[in-house]
Design a protein around this motif. Structure first.
Motif, PDB file in Angstrom:
ATOM      1  N   UNK A  35       0.924  -1.023   0.161  1.00  0.00           N
ATOM      2  CA  UNK A  35       0.036  -0.068  -0.083  1.00  0.00           C
ATOM      3  C   UNK A  35       0.895   1.342   0.021  1.00  0.00           C
ATOM      4  N   UNK A  36       1.825   1.221   0.834  1.00  0.00           N
ATOM      5  CA  UNK A  36       3.005   2.290   0.860  1.00  0.00           C
ATOM      6  C   UNK A  36       3.623   2.488  -0.373  1.00  0.00           C
ATOM      7  N   UNK A  37       4.015   1.382  -0.836  1.00  0.00           N
ATOM      8  CA  UNK A  37       4.810   1.181  -2.062  1.00  0.00           C
ATOM      9  C   UNK A  37       4.139   1.763  -3.275  1.00  0.00           C
ATOM     10  N   UNK A  38       2.758   1.600  -3.407  1.00  0.00           N
ATOM     11  CA  UNK A  38       2.037   1.810  -4.573  1.00  0.00           C
ATOM     12  C   UNK A  38       1.112   3.134  -4.451  1.00  0.00           C
ATOM     13  N   UNK A  39       1.431   3.581  -3.168  1.00  0.00           N
ATOM     14  CA  UNK A  39       0.409   4.975  -2.973  1.00  0.00           C
ATOM     15  C   UNK A  39       0.497   6.075  -3.913  1.00  0.00           C
ATOM     16  N   UNK A  40       1.540   6.110  -4.715  1.00  0.00           N
ATOM     17  CA  UNK A  40       1.807   7.306  -5.809  1.00  0.00           C
ATOM     18  C   UNK A  40       1.733   6.783  -7.189  1.00  0.00           C
TER      19      UNK A  40
END
Length: 88
Positions: A35-40
């Motif tokens: 979720x953090x890795x793909x947030x942007x």
């Protein structure tokens, strides 16, 4: 004879429950990190899918939303069928 069969069945159920809990814990780890890795990411759904595959195999995800792949060599070195990096 009956009590030993019941005991064995109980132990098998306990073992299965423990294994299922361990698998869910790993999934929560991957879900949170991806979720953090793909947030942007522009294609977030695709990013989450591939990140999840890579995390399941490598048991790690680099920090941040981009780069830092040296933190996880397995994640960094995984390639798709065309020889390009598989993991976002």
């Amino acid at each position: 004879m009956k009590s030993s069969t019941i005991f064995v069945c109980t132990m098998v159920l306990v073992l299965l429950a423990t294994t299922a809990m361990a698998e869910n814990d790993g999934s929560d780890f991957c879900d949170t990190r991806c979720e953090v890795r793909c947030s942007k990411a522009g294609r977030r759904d695709r990013c989450l899918e591939y990140c999840g595959i890579c995390c399941d195999k490598c048991h790690c995800v680099p920090s941040g939303t981009y780069g830092n792949k040296d933190e996880c060599p397995c994640y960094r070195d995984m390639k798709n069928s065309k020889g390009q990096p598989k993991c976002p």
